[in-house]
Write an enzyme that holds these catalytic residues in place. Structure first.
Site, PDB file in Angstrom:
ATOM      1  N   ASN A 180       0.870  -1.174   0.000  1.00 32.49           N
ATOM      2  CA  ASN A 180       0.000   0.000   0.000  1.00 32.49           C
ATOM      3  C   ASN A 180       0.909   1.226   0.000  1.00 32.49           C
ATOM      4  O   ASN A 180       1.859   1.310   0.784  1.00 32.49           O
ATOM      5  CB  ASN A 180      -0.930   0.010   1.216  1.00 32.49           C
ATOM      6  CG  ASN A 180      -1.990   1.074   1.094  1.00 32.49           C
ATOM      7  OD1 ASN A 180      -1.687   2.254   0.924  1.00 32.49           O
ATOM      8  ND2 ASN A 180      -3.240   0.657   1.158  1.00 32.49           N
ATOM      9  N   ARG A 181       0.604   2.165  -0.849  1.00 25.80           N
ATOM     10  CA  ARG A 181       1.498   3.307  -1.053  1.00 25.80           C
ATOM     11  C   ARG A 181       1.141   4.530  -0.216  1.00 25.80           C
ATOM     12  O   ARG A 181       1.734   5.588  -0.378  1.00 25.80           O
ATOM     13  CB  ARG A 181       1.516   3.648  -2.546  1.00 25.80           C
ATOM     14  CG  ARG A 181       2.097   2.453  -3.324  1.00 25.80           C
ATOM     15  CD  ARG A 181       1.768   2.450  -4.775  1.00 25.80           C
ATOM     16  NE  ARG A 181       0.336   2.245  -4.986  1.00 25.80           N
ATOM     17  CZ  ARG A 181      -0.247   2.306  -6.180  1.00 25.80           C
ATOM     18  NH1 ARG A 181       0.470   2.544  -7.247  1.00 25.80           N
ATOM     19  NH2 ARG A 181      -1.553   2.110  -6.307  1.00 25.80           N
TER      20      ARG A 181
END
Length: 162
Positions: free
Chosen positions: A43-44
């Site tokens: 997840n960024r």
């Protein structure tokens, strides 16, 4: 994979000085395991937020909280409990929303952003009528949103600093 009835187990990150609220939908399996937001290693979210606030990327939960609060950013999820399959936003059913009114009343939040279409849709369905603050749509930072490069996400998330 079967549906599970789940409760959101960790509190929002916020304080009285928070000005911006970023809402997700419901924690992923990895986030539920870690007991904190955006816990999937791909997840960024943390990379994007640390870039736009020009901070070192946080690693620990303590560092993540400190970075958000230092920049007057609050995070929470729309959903308090639901039926869900794994981490699939599209499988969310029987929603009970979190009560974000108290958070808004006890902070300086004037802007709400939705991390992804599901968060925005659920916000408008369950919370908007009582809150009356629009939720600006931002693209999901989830690894499932592979169509968005890190650079494009950063460009869109710069809106929270405007």
């Amino acid at each position: 994979m079967e549906y599970q009835v789940l409760q959101h187990k960790f509190p929002p990150v916020w304080n009285e000085e928070s000005e911006i609220l970023i809402l997700g939908s419901f924690p992923s399996v990895k986030s539920r395991e870690q007991g904190f937001f955006y816990g999937h290693p791909r997840n960024r979210f943390w990379e994007v937020i640390s870039t736009i606030v020009e901070s070192e990327r946080p690693v620990t939960i303590k560092e993540k909280k400190e970075m958000l609060l230092a920049h007057h950013i609050a995070i929470w999820d729309v959903v308090k409990s639901c039926r869900i399959r794994g981490s699939s936003d599209s499988s969310i059913r029987d929603v009970v929303p979190n009560d974000i009114s108290g958070l808004l009343e006890n902070s300086q939040i004037t802007k709400i952003f939705a991390n992804g279409k599901t968060a925005q849709r659920l916000y408008y369905r369950y919370l908007y009528e009582n809150i009356k603050l629009p939720a600006v749509l931002l693209p999901s930072t989830s690894p499932a949103n592979a169509a968005w490069s890190l650079e494009r996400l950063i460009g869109e998330y710069r809106k929270i600093r405007e």
